[in-house]
Design a protein around this motif. Sequence first.
Motif, PDB file in Angstrom:
ATOM      1  N   SER A  17       0.746  -1.064   0.038  1.00 40.88           N
ATOM      2  CA  SER A  17      -0.046   0.121   0.094  1.00 40.88           C
ATOM      3  C   SER A  17       0.708   1.289   0.122  1.00 40.88           C
ATOM      4  CB  SER A  17      -0.944   0.048   1.254  1.00 40.88           C
ATOM      5  OG  SER A  17      -0.337   0.341   2.452  1.00 40.88           O
ATOM      6  N   ASN A  18       2.026   1.257   0.778  1.00 37.60           N
ATOM      7  CA  ASN A  18       2.728   2.370   0.608  1.00 37.60           C
ATOM      8  C   ASN A  18       3.469   2.506  -0.644  1.00 37.60           C
ATOM      9  OD1 ASN A  18       3.401   4.033   3.449  1.00 37.60           O
ATOM     10  ND2 ASN A  18       2.981   1.972   4.041  1.00 37.60           N
ATOM     11  N   PHE A  20       2.233   1.924  -3.533  1.00 36.84           N
ATOM     12  CA  PHE A  20       1.277   2.691  -4.313  1.00 36.84           C
ATOM     13  C   PHE A  20       1.041   4.425  -3.678  1.00 36.84           C
ATOM     14  CE2 PHE A  20      -0.261  -1.474  -5.398  1.00 36.84           C
ATOM     15  CZ  PHE A  20      -0.309  -1.260  -6.824  1.00 36.84           C
ATOM     16  N   MET A  21       1.064   4.357  -2.508  1.00 36.12           N
ATOM     17  CA  MET A  21       0.590   5.767  -1.970  1.00 36.12           C
ATOM     18  C   MET A  21       1.943   6.905  -2.163  1.00 36.12           C
ATOM     19  SD  MET A  21      -2.025   6.836  -0.892  1.00 36.12           S
ATOM     20  CE  MET A  21      -2.701   8.405  -0.270  1.00 36.12           C
ATOM     21  N   THR A  22       2.887   6.325  -2.308  1.00 35.59           N
ATOM     22  CA  THR A  22       4.308   7.081  -2.368  1.00 35.59           C
ATOM     23  C   THR A  22       4.179   7.582  -3.836  1.00 35.59           C
ATOM     24  OG1 THR A  22       5.475   6.167  -0.723  1.00 35.59           O
ATOM     25  CG2 THR A  22       6.636   7.090  -2.418  1.00 35.59           C
ATOM     26  N   TRP A  25       1.607  10.104  -4.241  1.00 37.82           N
ATOM     27  CA  TRP A  25       1.574  11.415  -3.618  1.00 37.82           C
ATOM     28  C   TRP A  25       2.836  12.309  -4.087  1.00 37.82           C
ATOM     29  CZ3 TRP A  25       0.970  11.424   2.525  1.00 37.82           C
ATOM     30  CH2 TRP A  25      -0.377  11.306   2.879  1.00 37.82           C
ATOM     31  N   ALA A  47      -3.867   5.924  -5.926  1.00 40.42           N
ATOM     32  CA  ALA A  47      -4.093   5.830  -4.492  1.00 40.42           C
ATOM     33  C   ALA A  47      -5.408   4.524  -4.481  1.00 40.42           C
ATOM     34  CB  ALA A  47      -4.908   7.070  -3.921  1.00 40.42           C
ATOM     35  N   GLU A  50      -3.929   1.467  -3.253  1.00 41.75           N
ATOM     36  CA  GLU A  50      -3.317   1.744  -1.824  1.00 41.75           C
ATOM     37  C   GLU A  50      -4.602   1.283  -0.845  1.00 41.75           C
ATOM     38  OE1 GLU A  50      -2.665   3.657   1.818  1.00 41.75           O
ATOM     39  OE2 GLU A  50      -4.328   4.280   0.519  1.00 41.75           O
ATOM     40  N   TYR A  51      -5.766   1.797  -0.822  1.00 42.36           N
ATOM     41  CA  TYR A  51      -6.808   1.650   0.069  1.00 42.36           C
ATOM     42  C   TYR A  51      -7.133   0.010   0.198  1.00 42.36           C
ATOM     43  CZ  TYR A  51      -7.355   6.337   1.003  1.00 42.36           C
ATOM     44  OH  TYR A  51      -7.454   7.542   1.553  1.00 42.36           O
ATOM     45  N   ALA A  54      -4.477  -1.352   2.105  1.00 44.71           N
ATOM     46  CA  ALA A  54      -4.156  -0.693   3.572  1.00 44.71           C
ATOM     47  C   ALA A  54      -5.406  -1.170   4.450  1.00 44.71           C
ATOM     48  CB  ALA A  54      -4.028   0.674   3.394  1.00 44.71           C
ATOM     49  N   GLN A  74       3.307   1.400  10.302  1.00 46.43           N
ATOM     50  CA  GLN A  74       2.998   2.143   8.992  1.00 46.43           C
ATOM     51  C   GLN A  74       4.093   3.277   8.832  1.00 46.43           C
ATOM     52  OE1 GLN A  74       0.725   2.019   6.466  1.00 46.43           O
ATOM     53  NE2 GLN A  74       0.951   4.247   5.673  1.00 46.43           N
ATOM     54  N   THR A  78       6.356   3.579   5.866  1.00 46.19           N
ATOM     55  CA  THR A  78       6.152   4.852   4.931  1.00 46.19           C
ATOM     56  C   THR A  78       7.655   5.458   4.600  1.00 46.19           C
ATOM     57  OG1 THR A  78       3.996   5.258   5.561  1.00 46.19           O
ATOM     58  CG2 THR A  78       5.131   6.940   4.603  1.00 46.19           C
TER      59      THR A  78
END
Length: 115
Positions: A17-18, A20-22, A25, A47, A50-51, A54, A74, A78
């Motif tokens: 998930s991190n 994807f989120m990185t 963002w 994102a 990511e959800y 997560a 987390q 991250t």
Amino acid sequence: MTGDAARLWPIVLLIGSNIFMTFAWYGHLKHKGAALWAVILVSWLIALPEYLLAVPANRIGSNVYSAAQLKGMQEIITLSVFAVFSITYLGQRITIDHAIGFALIAAGAFFLFRA
């Protein structure tokens, strides 16, 4: 899910998930010429997976970790993912000050798992 799998799966899912989120963002920083509306749309699309990782990570993890431990985990994941991303994708270096700041956050996580 019990035992080692219940402890390991949240970590694996949070790492995924991190990643994807990185990208959602910070990935657009490499493409500063792109229109802001396009960057926002692409970031939202990145994102979503990511959800999808997560939420189950935290649901599964809550059976073996406290909420504070999940949050600490987390943050460490991250920072680790971000450091690799920053160096490999953005071509930025991690300074000693960054490393010290990350280490202090890791020290905080240590206390979450000490009990």
